[in-house]
Design a protein around this motif. Structure first.
Motif: not given
Length: 75
Positions: A18-22
């Motif tokens: 999720v961090t990489l996606a955001v």
């Protein structure tokens, strides 16, 4: 004390994903804003599609952050 390693690894994996996606979506929003600015400076248009893409990217980031805060606040 018993640690559920599978649950810990799953939580870490989801958090990383999720961090990489955001971060990626935020970077795409910045890229769209810079493309709009370049189009306006070059006089080739107003860059409305790029602005719409940037707004969509930043709204997605805000939604992800808001969802995360709501998950934390619900506990």
């Amino acid at each position: 004390m018993h640690i559920k390693w599978a649950a810990l690894a799953e939580t870490a994996g989801v958090s990383l994903t999720v961090t990489l996606a955001v971060v990626t979506v935020f970077a795409l929003g910045n890229l769209a804003l810079s493309r709009r600015e370049a189009a306006v400076e070059a006089g080739t248009g107003r860059g409305t599609p790029a602005l719409a893409a940037a707004v969509l990217c930043f709204a997605a980031c805000a939604a992800a952050v808001g969802y995360g805060i709501s998950l934390i606040a619900a506990k």
